[in-house]
Design an enzyme around this catalytic site. Structure first.
Site, PDB file in Angstrom:
ATOM      1  CE1 TYR A   1      -7.844  11.000   0.505  1.00 44.37           C
ATOM      2  CE2 TYR A   1      -7.676  10.441  -2.009  1.00 44.37           C
ATOM      3  CZ  TYR A   1      -7.991  10.213  -0.952  1.00 44.37           C
ATOM      4  OH  TYR A   1      -8.354   8.529  -0.424  1.00 44.37           O
TER       5      TYR A   1
ATOM      6  CD1 TRP B   1      -6.737   4.756  -6.698  1.00 44.68           C
ATOM      7  CD2 TRP B   1      -4.665   3.280  -7.216  1.00 44.68           C
ATOM      8  NE1 TRP B   1      -5.828   4.334  -5.896  1.00 44.68           N
ATOM      9  CE2 TRP B   1      -3.853   3.869  -6.203  1.00 44.68           C
ATOM     10  CE3 TRP B   1      -3.600   3.433  -8.376  1.00 44.68           C
ATOM     11  CZ2 TRP B   1      -3.211   4.396  -5.584  1.00 44.68           C
ATOM     12  CZ3 TRP B   1      -2.156   3.562  -7.816  1.00 44.68           C
ATOM     13  CH2 TRP B   1      -1.558   3.823  -6.136  1.00 44.68           C
TER      14      TRP B   1
ATOM     15  CE1 TYR C   1      -3.894   1.228   0.190  1.00 48.72           C
ATOM     16  CE2 TYR C   1      -3.149   2.939   1.599  1.00 48.72           C
ATOM     17  CZ  TYR C   1      -4.640   2.575   0.766  1.00 48.72           C
ATOM     18  OH  TYR C   1      -5.370   3.393   1.067  1.00 48.72           O
TER      19      TYR C   1
ATOM     20  CG  HIS D   1      -1.556   5.051  -1.587  1.00 51.19           C
ATOM     21  ND1 HIS D   1      -1.582   3.764  -1.751  1.00 51.19           N
ATOM     22  CD2 HIS D   1      -2.900   6.299  -1.935  1.00 51.19           C
ATOM     23  CE1 HIS D   1      -2.647   3.321  -1.579  1.00 51.19           C
ATOM     24  NE2 HIS D   1      -3.525   4.930  -1.931  1.00 51.19           N
TER      25      HIS D   1
END
Length: 109
Positions: A41, A79, A18, A22
Site C-alpha cells: 500500500y 484514524w 497529512y 502518514h
C-alpha cells in the site's frame, strides 16, 4: 490478487499535517490494513494539484467484507476522523465513495 488505485484531493492548508500523520501511522491501523488483505500500500502526493493517489494489492477473496471489517474497527475509525478533514473528495466520485476508484489501463509486472 487485484491491484487497486484510488484518488482524492488534499486541502492545501492540510498538506503538512497529512504528511506528518502518514510519517507515523498508528500501529493498530497498519495491523488492520494487513488483516484486511491489503499489501504493498502506497499513497503518493501530486503537487501543485494536491491530489493523493493510492495504490495497493488486494489479496483477499471478499473485498466488500474486508472493507466492512476495516470500517467497523474503532481505531481505524479514529484514524479516519483525523485524516478525513485533510482530504477533499472529487466531486465526480461515485455514490458511496470517499476516495474515487480508478480504472487500471496499464500494468507491467
Amino acid at each position: 490478487m487485484t491491484r487497486m488505485g484510488m484518488v482524492i484531493g488534499l486541502k492545501l492548508e492540510k498538506i503538512e499535517e497529512y504528511k506528518r500523520l502518514h510519517a507515523a501511522v498508528w500501529p493498530d491501523v497498519l495491523a488492520m490494513i494487513s488483516a484486511c488483505n491489503i499489501r504493498n500500500y502506497s499513497i503518493f502526493l501530486r503537487e501543485p494539484e494536491n491530489l493523493l493517489f493510492s495504490v495497493f494489492d488486494y489479496v483477499g477473496e471478499n473485498y466488500e467484507a474486508d472493507m466492512a471489517k476495516m470500517a467497523a474497527d474503532p481505531k481505524t475509525r479514529e484514524w479516519w476522523a483525523v485524516c478525513m478533514p485533510c482530504q477533499d473528495p472529487l466531486p465526480t466520485r461515485k455514490s458511496g465513495e470517499w476516495w474515487a476508484g480508478m480504472e487500471e489501463v496499464f500494468f507491467h509486472g
